[in-house]
Design an enzyme around this catalytic site. Structure first.
Site, PDB file in Angstrom:
ATOM      1  N   ARG A 107      50.814  44.109  44.812  1.00  0.00           N
ATOM      2  CA  ARG A 107      52.541  43.543  44.176  1.00  0.00           C
ATOM      3  C   ARG A 107      52.801  44.419  42.747  1.00  0.00           C
ATOM      4  NH1 ARG A 107      50.614  39.653  47.390  1.00  0.00           N
ATOM      5  NH2 ARG A 107      52.122  38.489  49.698  1.00  0.00           N
ATOM      6  N   LYS A 129      63.957  54.559  38.544  1.00  0.00           N
ATOM      7  CA  LYS A 129      63.783  54.815  39.900  1.00  0.00           C
ATOM      8  C   LYS A 129      62.378  55.486  40.487  1.00  0.00           C
ATOM      9  CE  LYS A 129      68.618  55.835  41.628  1.00  0.00           C
ATOM     10  NZ  LYS A 129      69.818  56.490  41.838  1.00  0.00           N
ATOM     11  N   GLU A 171      69.742  69.543  36.385  1.00  0.00           N
ATOM     12  CA  GLU A 171      69.914  68.121  35.991  1.00  0.00           C
ATOM     13  C   GLU A 171      69.786  67.856  34.449  1.00  0.00           C
ATOM     14  OE1 GLU A 171      69.916  65.585  38.065  1.00  0.00           O
ATOM     15  OE2 GLU A 171      68.599  66.366  39.460  1.00  0.00           O
ATOM     16  N   LYS A 208      70.756  59.945  29.982  1.00  0.00           N
ATOM     17  CA  LYS A 208      70.405  59.665  31.177  1.00  0.00           C
ATOM     18  C   LYS A 208      70.245  58.283  30.551  1.00  0.00           C
ATOM     19  CE  LYS A 208      67.893  59.104  35.783  1.00  0.00           C
ATOM     20  NZ  LYS A 208      66.866  59.712  36.772  1.00  0.00           N
ATOM     21  N   GLU A 218      72.003  50.786  39.365  1.00  0.00           N
ATOM     22  CA  GLU A 218      72.857  51.707  39.988  1.00  0.00           C
ATOM     23  C   GLU A 218      74.101  50.789  40.520  1.00  0.00           C
ATOM     24  OE1 GLU A 218      73.144  55.220  43.984  1.00  0.00           O
ATOM     25  OE2 GLU A 218      71.366  55.748  41.960  1.00  0.00           O
ATOM     26  N   ARG A 222      75.619  53.814  37.129  1.00  0.00           N
ATOM     27  CA  ARG A 222      74.714  54.391  37.296  1.00  0.00           C
ATOM     28  C   ARG A 222      75.217  55.725  38.735  1.00  0.00           C
ATOM     29  NH1 ARG A 222      67.849  53.303  36.268  1.00  0.00           N
ATOM     30  NH2 ARG A 222      67.548  55.337  38.148  1.00  0.00           N
ATOM     31  N   ASN A 226      74.706  60.717  40.278  1.00  0.00           N
ATOM     32  CA  ASN A 226      74.312  61.232  42.177  1.00  0.00           C
ATOM     33  C   ASN A 226      75.172  62.911  41.895  1.00  0.00           C
ATOM     34  OD1 ASN A 226      72.720  59.340  43.009  1.00  0.00           O
ATOM     35  ND2 ASN A 226      74.024  58.210  42.942  1.00  0.00           N
ATOM     36  N   HIS A 229      74.367  65.156  44.109  1.00  0.00           N
ATOM     37  CA  HIS A 229      73.441  65.151  45.157  1.00  0.00           C
ATOM     38  C   HIS A 229      73.330  64.422  46.756  1.00  0.00           C
ATOM     39  CE1 HIS A 229      71.478  65.397  41.270  1.00  0.00           C
ATOM     40  NE2 HIS A 229      70.031  64.545  41.732  1.00  0.00           N
ATOM     41  N   HIS A 233      71.108  66.714  49.165  1.00  0.00           N
ATOM     42  CA  HIS A 233      69.593  65.846  49.562  1.00  0.00           C
ATOM     43  C   HIS A 233      70.255  66.279  51.272  1.00  0.00           C
ATOM     44  CE1 HIS A 233      69.149  62.931  46.504  1.00  0.00           C
ATOM     45  NE2 HIS A 233      69.000  63.911  46.534  1.00  0.00           N
ATOM     46  N   HIS A 245      64.789  70.489  45.410  1.00  0.00           N
ATOM     47  CA  HIS A 245      65.505  69.883  44.969  1.00  0.00           C
ATOM     48  C   HIS A 245      66.444  70.517  43.989  1.00  0.00           C
ATOM     49  CE1 HIS A 245      67.088  66.605  43.620  1.00  0.00           C
ATOM     50  NE2 HIS A 245      67.008  66.400  42.497  1.00  0.00           N
TER      51      HIS A 245
END
Length: 348
Positions: A107, A129, A171, A208, A218, A222, A226, A229, A233, A245
């Site tokens: 956890r 993330k 990026e 960022k 997000e 935020r 993307n 993206h 993706h 990527h």
């Protein structure tokens, strides 16, 4: 060395430079690493006296349910307790996987990120993330989970093939479009030998950092990150990872610029095309819009029945909203023509 810090919601340092001093975490320690940087990982393990280490192949394929289960089982077999710190050494894919493992093993255990690619330094290691892929799409499983710190040792970038080094800068270029930062958009001087490398990468990371601090999970701001993206993706999914990527995002940024122009914004298409000529990406496979729609429809950014696209209206000015199928398909046809012309020009 450049020292940054994320202050909200969980503070942690971000160090970028050469010959960094690494933190010696208290309690039990383990390391997972990309086999491409095994030498550096062994150096880290020796310096920090870490006995438990596991090497994994890098690349997008490592972000699978099978590898996630493998790492969890390995940690359990080492009988590592809840006060363990996991050091994650590698590129963006290892960073995503390792962070998700840390978020979920017992956890949640501490982890420290040691990114070793330009892509991981600029983007994947920062922002909390973590996640893995499913056969149905990219990053569909994950968690927001902060590391104890990010330490980007830039000498590891020397292990990268030149195209991979460049692809990570997609990026940084994207962050330049988002922030309206001409310095970041001008990638031409960036190289391992360039004296401004540390400052450039830190500048890209800072874009960022500021966005993540304003919107950690997000909900609004935020989503700008993307940019490019959604199509990227889908391209990765439709090609089963044949497109990296960085390359996919480069193409995705061109599509985003076409959407912006079609919807009345400034014409950023020449800016992105100039960047793509510098990037020199491989040609796209033959993909119709219908090949991409199954992946687009499962995009993790979808809310209810609406998929919001990030649309650059100008440098530093973005809209986030749905786009009609007619506009999407029209821009995609224009996108295919521009990409074909770019590669034809390169080969002639």
């Amino acid at each position: 060395m450049q020292k940054l810090q994320i202050k909200h919601p969980v503070p942690y340092p971000i160090h970028i430079g050469f010959d960094l001093e690494l933190p010696q975490a208290p309690g039990p320690r383990a390391i997972i690493f990309d086999l491409a940087v095994e030498g550096y990982a062994q150096e880290v393990a020796t310096r920090l006296d870490i006995a438990a280490s596991l090497g994994l192949p890098g690349g997008e394929g490592v972000k699978s349910l099978a590898n996630y289960a493998r790492v969890l089982s390995w940690l359990a077999q080492q009988a590592l307790p809840r006060d363990t710190t996991l050091y994650v050494v590698g590129g963006g894919s290892l960073t995503d996987l390792g962070g998700f493992v840390a978020a979920t093993y017992l956890r949640g255990v501490r982890y420290i990120s040691l990114p070793t690619t330009t892509l991981a330094v600029v983007d994947a290691s920062v922002g909390n993330k973590t996640g893995i892929n499913l056969p149905e799409g990219k990053n569909l499983v994950g968690a927001f989970y902060a590391p104890e710190g990010v330490y980007a040792e830039l000498k590891t970038l020397r292990t990268l093939p030149p195209p991979t080094f460049k692809e990570g800068l997609v990026e940084a270029f994207k962050h330049g479009l988002i922030a309206g930062d001409e310095v970041l958009v001008n990638v031409a001087p960036v190289s391992l030998e360039w004296e401004g490398l540390e400052r450039y990468l830190a500048r890209a990371v800072m874009v960022k950092v500021q966005i993540v601090e304003a919107d950690p999970t997000e909900q609004n701001e935020r989503r700008k990150l993307n940019l490019g993206h959604t199509l990227a993706h889908a391209l990765e999914g439709a090609t089963q990872g044949a497109l990296s990527h960085g390359v996919a995002v480069g193409y995705g940024l061109l599509f985003a610029a076409l959407l912006g122009r079609a919807l009345g914004g400034a014409d950023l298409v020449p800016t992105v095309l100039q960047f793509l000529h510098w990037l020199a990406p491989p040609p796209l496979p033959r993909l119709g819009w219908g090949d991409l729609t199954p992946f687009i429809s499962r995009d993790k950014k979808k809310l209810s029945k609406a998929l919001n696209w990030v649309i650059p209206k100008d440098m530093g000015q973005l809209d986030i909203r749905p786009v009609s199928e007619e506009v999407l398909m029209g821009c995609y046809q224009e996108f295919l023509s521009l990409v074909a012309a770019m590669h034809q020009q390169k080969s002639s």
